[in-house]
Design an enzyme around this catalytic site. Structure first.
Site, PDB file in Angstrom:
ATOM      1  N   GLU B  49       0.806  -1.224   0.000  1.00 26.31           N
ATOM      2  CA  GLU B  49       0.000   0.000   0.000  1.00 26.31           C
ATOM      3  C   GLU B  49       0.840   1.277   0.000  1.00 26.31           C
ATOM      4  O   GLU B  49       0.417   2.313  -0.508  1.00 26.31           O
ATOM      5  CB  GLU B  49      -0.961   0.025   1.193  1.00 26.31           C
ATOM      6  CG  GLU B  49      -2.103  -0.980   1.093  1.00 26.31           C
ATOM      7  CD  GLU B  49      -1.764  -2.321   1.702  1.00 26.31           C
ATOM      8  OE1 GLU B  49      -0.578  -2.557   2.027  1.00 26.31           O
ATOM      9  OE2 GLU B  49      -2.684  -3.152   1.863  1.00 26.31           O
ATOM     10  N   PHE B 111     -11.491  -6.564  13.936  1.00 27.10           N
ATOM     11  CA  PHE B 111     -10.434  -7.091  13.078  1.00 27.10           C
ATOM     12  C   PHE B 111     -10.111  -6.073  11.983  1.00 27.10           C
ATOM     13  O   PHE B 111     -10.999  -5.529  11.346  1.00 27.10           O
ATOM     14  CB  PHE B 111     -10.882  -8.417  12.457  1.00 27.10           C
ATOM     15  CG  PHE B 111      -9.856  -8.984  11.510  1.00 27.10           C
ATOM     16  CD1 PHE B 111      -8.619  -9.404  11.978  1.00 27.10           C
ATOM     17  CD2 PHE B 111     -10.107  -9.055  10.149  1.00 27.10           C
ATOM     18  CE1 PHE B 111      -7.659  -9.899  11.105  1.00 27.10           C
ATOM     19  CE2 PHE B 111      -9.162  -9.546   9.266  1.00 27.10           C
ATOM     20  CZ  PHE B 111      -7.924  -9.969   9.752  1.00 27.10           C
ATOM     21  N   GLN B 112      -8.855  -5.828  11.788  1.00 23.23           N
ATOM     22  CA  GLN B 112      -8.362  -4.857  10.802  1.00 23.23           C
ATOM     23  C   GLN B 112      -8.988  -3.477  10.985  1.00 23.23           C
ATOM     24  O   GLN B 112      -9.295  -2.777  10.030  1.00 23.23           O
ATOM     25  CB  GLN B 112      -8.549  -5.373   9.368  1.00 23.23           C
ATOM     26  CG  GLN B 112      -7.627  -6.557   9.078  1.00 23.23           C
ATOM     27  CD  GLN B 112      -7.464  -6.870   7.610  1.00 23.23           C
ATOM     28  OE1 GLN B 112      -8.356  -6.630   6.802  1.00 23.23           O
ATOM     29  NE2 GLN B 112      -6.301  -7.407   7.247  1.00 23.23           N
ATOM     30  N   LYS B 161     -17.334  -0.116   5.697  1.00 21.09           N
ATOM     31  CA  LYS B 161     -17.826  -1.152   4.788  1.00 21.09           C
ATOM     32  C   LYS B 161     -19.342  -1.080   4.592  1.00 21.09           C
ATOM     33  O   LYS B 161     -19.845  -1.201   3.474  1.00 21.09           O
ATOM     34  CB  LYS B 161     -17.430  -2.524   5.353  1.00 21.09           C
ATOM     35  CG  LYS B 161     -17.737  -3.660   4.407  1.00 21.09           C
ATOM     36  CD  LYS B 161     -17.109  -4.955   4.879  1.00 21.09           C
ATOM     37  CE  LYS B 161     -17.413  -6.066   3.883  1.00 21.09           C
ATOM     38  NZ  LYS B 161     -16.739  -7.311   4.205  1.00 21.09           N
ATOM     39  N   MET B 474      24.660   8.425   2.069  1.00 18.36           N
ATOM     40  CA  MET B 474      24.613   9.751   2.684  1.00 18.36           C
ATOM     41  C   MET B 474      24.901   9.680   4.179  1.00 18.36           C
ATOM     42  O   MET B 474      25.617  10.502   4.728  1.00 18.36           O
ATOM     43  CB  MET B 474      23.246  10.406   2.421  1.00 18.36           C
ATOM     44  CG  MET B 474      23.169  11.849   2.886  1.00 18.36           C
ATOM     45  SD  MET B 474      24.412  12.903   2.111  1.00 18.36           S
ATOM     46  CE  MET B 474      23.512  13.542   0.696  1.00 18.36           C
TER      47      MET B 474
END
Lengths: 168, 560
Positions: B49, B111-112, B161, B474
């Site tokens: 993602e 959940f999630q 949802k 760097m």
């Protein structure tokens, strides 16, 4: 001007959309950028979709400029006014629970009377007092009641409004 | 006829002109992904993602359109945080759509579930949680409006949802009506007049141009302004390309790894005209000694940028394009032989340029600067270049002369390693026929290397040039300069064989180990219509110079 370098106390009013999350955006802005909040007071205005916040903060000119600009930048904020240097009235209300004994009762009542406060609850051992006023008045009554034994103090934080006929 | 939330969402996107989104499905957005099968919107399936947001960001930077990405709730949403912060710091218009658990479960540690609004509040321009399907269309309209107006930035829309499954009549609002959001576009006339007078009077003026010039599409106006009055231009990392890097008035980048002439010009100018730049610490060095002899004009659309880090004499809040147009109009009426008026100042700058030009010495081992310079020459500066972060980024800024806006995609503010490759994917989607090259380090390329699968799936001919020095270069450079060469954890002792890795993903891998192989490798890569990784095995301990150490004034540059 000394306010350029010295931290001065500013009272800022903000009109904000009355939506969930607005308060956390503002609190997050202050903590994320290292600004401090001395007090914060929020409630609905006449228009229920808009809330008004009074924020008391401290900083030099540059910091205060950033605070007002950053507040203005938040999408949910409609208007920001810094009262510093203008004519305005500010008030705070406190509730004080003070121990009352037979020896001190009369003295407490006299102090409350002088400060135009109200007794809102009484028990054999305590008075609960409601007082509103500006900062000096609030400080003075707390100082005078301290020797009697203050059990608890609750302060609302300041609210402020400009003097004159114009609204913000 | 009623439509579901998912349908309303996708149709709203279409009405915003969105034809491509970047995303990754999951449980909370399964309904949206189902509706996507019936939508003309193209979905690019990334492999992480974070890459979805960077790709949307690269798409936005290169095209000037708003980038969109769609992810699921919980971990899908939290994986977007770095992408959001990257876009936020660089003011890039991106709309991130996150799934959320159903409204009844919010707050239940479902959940999630993640409080993604709370998590991302400091790194989004604004965010919404849509609790009612009737609010959905208006919210999408506002999200796009906020992302792409004023100072651009990422907006997050959290989509539970059940709201996506619910249905409502679909009416897309034609306009946005927000009493609380109203950015200032038009510069104040009085301030512009004052600025104009200062500009005419200045003997040693300098334009300091930032990313704001690019996001307001003001390159043309800036170029006219600079050329008409013969004012030299230095650009920030974010501003590179807003003024032709090969123009004789161009001083290149300023700041920590800026050119000697740019930093000396800042230190000696008597008028600094900042346009769409924010006086970032990597630009100013020690702030008290930044442009110490100059009056400062600051043009910026964001009032908070003005007087944040430095006191300015003439602030002008407004869109760079509008303000520069107005200044250019005033200039037209002034007749003056600006070239000869500026001769002394421009000669001085030329002398600085000749004294300490950007330089390196190409010996037996490939120098990373050489690779960048050859990429520039071979592409004639016509490619879209993205970078990762660190030495690869600074050498690109120094040795690739950007001549057009929106051709450099780089994480300037947040400094996100792993940004460049997915950003290149986004740019390649926006411009299928252009050459898109990610100039990377061997460290940063591995932070989103999984996207090789994405380029394979969509046959994207993205090119990756790895300046492979087996170090986090760097940080190693800083350890060398400031920590007695104690190279703590910066040696990447083990890395994959990048050639084989490319092949494993169905791409092409090329390796160059000698200087004479550099040009043929680049040419070969560009002739291949697939993704190519070019692994340039470069000098291990090459440093980026000039360098202004942290806290030092700009004039105190380490030159070698």
């Amino acid at each position: 001007m000394e306010s350029e370098i010295l931290d001065m106390r500013h009272t800022i009013s903000a009109l904000v959309l009355n939506q969930p999350g607005v308060l956390s955006r503002i609190a997050g802005l202050f903590s994320g950028r290292g600004f401090n909040i001395e007090s914060l007071c929020v409630a609905e205005t006449l228009d229920p979709s808009v809330s008004r916040m009074t924020i008391v903060t401290r900083g030099n000119d540059q910091v205060i400029e950033q605070i007002t600009k950053q507040l203005n930048k938040l999408v949910d904020i409609i208007k920001v006014v810094d009262f510093f240097g203008s004519e305005y009235v500010d008030r705070e209300m406190i509730l004080i629970k003070v121990t009352s004994e037979s020896s001190s009762r009369a003295e407490i009542l006299r102090i409350v009377d002088i400060f135009r406060g109200k007794i809102v609850d009484v028990t054999p051992k305590s008075y609960t007092i409601e007082v509103s006023g500006d900062e000096n008045k609030i400080r003075a009554i707390i100082d005078l009641l301290k020797p009697m034994g203050i059990k608890e103090v609750v302060r609302t934080g300041k609210v402020a409004i400009s003097r004159g006929s114009k609204g913000i | 006829m009623k439509k579901t939330g998912a349908q309303i969402l996708l149709e709203s996107l279409q009405l915003e002109g969105v034809d491509t989104i970047f995303g990754f499905p999951g449980g909370a957005v399964i309904g949206i992904y189902d509706a996507l099968l019936n939508s003309p919107i193209r979905h690019i399936l990334v492999r992480h993602e974070q890459a979805a947001v960077h790709a949307a960001d690269g798409y936005a930077r290169s095209s000037g359109r708003i980038g969109v990405c769609l992810v699921t709730s919980g971990p899908g949403a939290t994986n977007t945080v770095t992408g959001l912060a990257t876009a936020y710091m660089d003011s890039i218009p991106v709309v991130v759509l996150t799934g959320q658990v159903s409204t009844g479960l919010i707050g239940n540690d479902a959940f999630q579930e993640a409080d993604i609004m709370g998590i991302t509040r400091p790194c989004t321009k604004h965010s919404y949680l849509v609790k009612d399907v009737k609010e959905l269309a208006r919210t999408i309209k506002e999200a796009f409006y906020i992302a792409g107006t004023g100072r651009h930035g990422p907006v997050l829309v959290d989509l539970p949802k059940d709201v996506m499954a619910d249905s409502a009549e679909f009416n897309y609002p034609e306009s946005v009506n927000m009493q609380s959001y109203n950015p200032t576009y038009r510069g104040h006339r009085g301030q512009i007049q004052k600025a104009f007078k200062l500009i005419l009077k200045a003997n040693r003026p300098l334009i300091y141009a930032g990313g704001g010039v690019i996001s307001s599409d003001a390159s043309e106006e800036l170029t006219t302004f600079a050329r008409t009055l013969s004012i030299p231009v230095t650009a920030t990392l974010m501003g590179l390309g807003c003024f032709p890097g090969v123009d004789e008035l161009s001083l290149g980048m300023l700041g920590m790894h800026g050119t000697y002439r740019a930093n000396m010009a800042v230190t000696n100018c008597d008028l600094l005209i900042a346009v769409g730049a924010r006086f970032d610490d990597r630009v100013t060095g020690k702030i008290e000694e930044f442009a110490p002899n100059a009056k400062i004009i600051h043009i910026d659309i964001d009032p908070t940028s003005i007087s944040k880090n430095i006191r300015v004499d003439i602030p002008i809040v407004g869109d760079a394009k509008d303000v520069l147009r107005k200044i250019n109009k005033l200039i037209q009426e002034e007749k003056g032989d600006w070239r000869s008026i500026r001769r002394e100042w421009l000669d001085q700058i030329l002398q600085w340029k000749n004294t300490y030009p950007l330089a390196y010495e190409q010996k037996d081992v490939i120098k990373p600067q050489y690779v960048v310079e050859k990429i520039y020459e071979i592409t004639k500066g016509e490619a879209i270049i993205s970078t990762e972060v660190g030495q690869n980024q600074m050498w690109t800024a120094q040795y690739y002369h950007f001549t057009k806006p929106r051709t450099l995609l780089t994480s300037g503010g947040l400094g996100t390693m792993g940004y460049g490759f997915p950003a290149a994917i986004g740019a390649q989607i926006a411009f299928p026929d252009k050459i898109v090259i990610d100039i990377a380090g061997d460290g940063s390329i591995q932070m989103n290397i999984q996207e090789l699968a994405t380029v394979a799936q969509y046959n994207l001919p993205v090119k990756i040039a790895i300046l492979n020095n087996r170090y986090l270069g760097m940080v190693r450079q800083w350890q060398g300069l400031f920590h007695n060469k104690r190279y703590s954890q910066t040696h990447l002792e083990v890395s994959p064989d990048f050639v084989k890795l490319a092949e494993a993903y169905g791409a092409v891998g090329l390796r160059a180990t000698k200087p004479e192989e550099v040009v043929p490798t680049i040419e070969k890569a560009l002739s291949i219509s697939k993704a190519v990784i070019m692994d340039f095995v470069v000098e291990q301990e090459e440093d980026v110079y000039p360098m202004v150490p942290v806290g030092a004034p700009l004039k105190e540059m380490l030159l070698v």
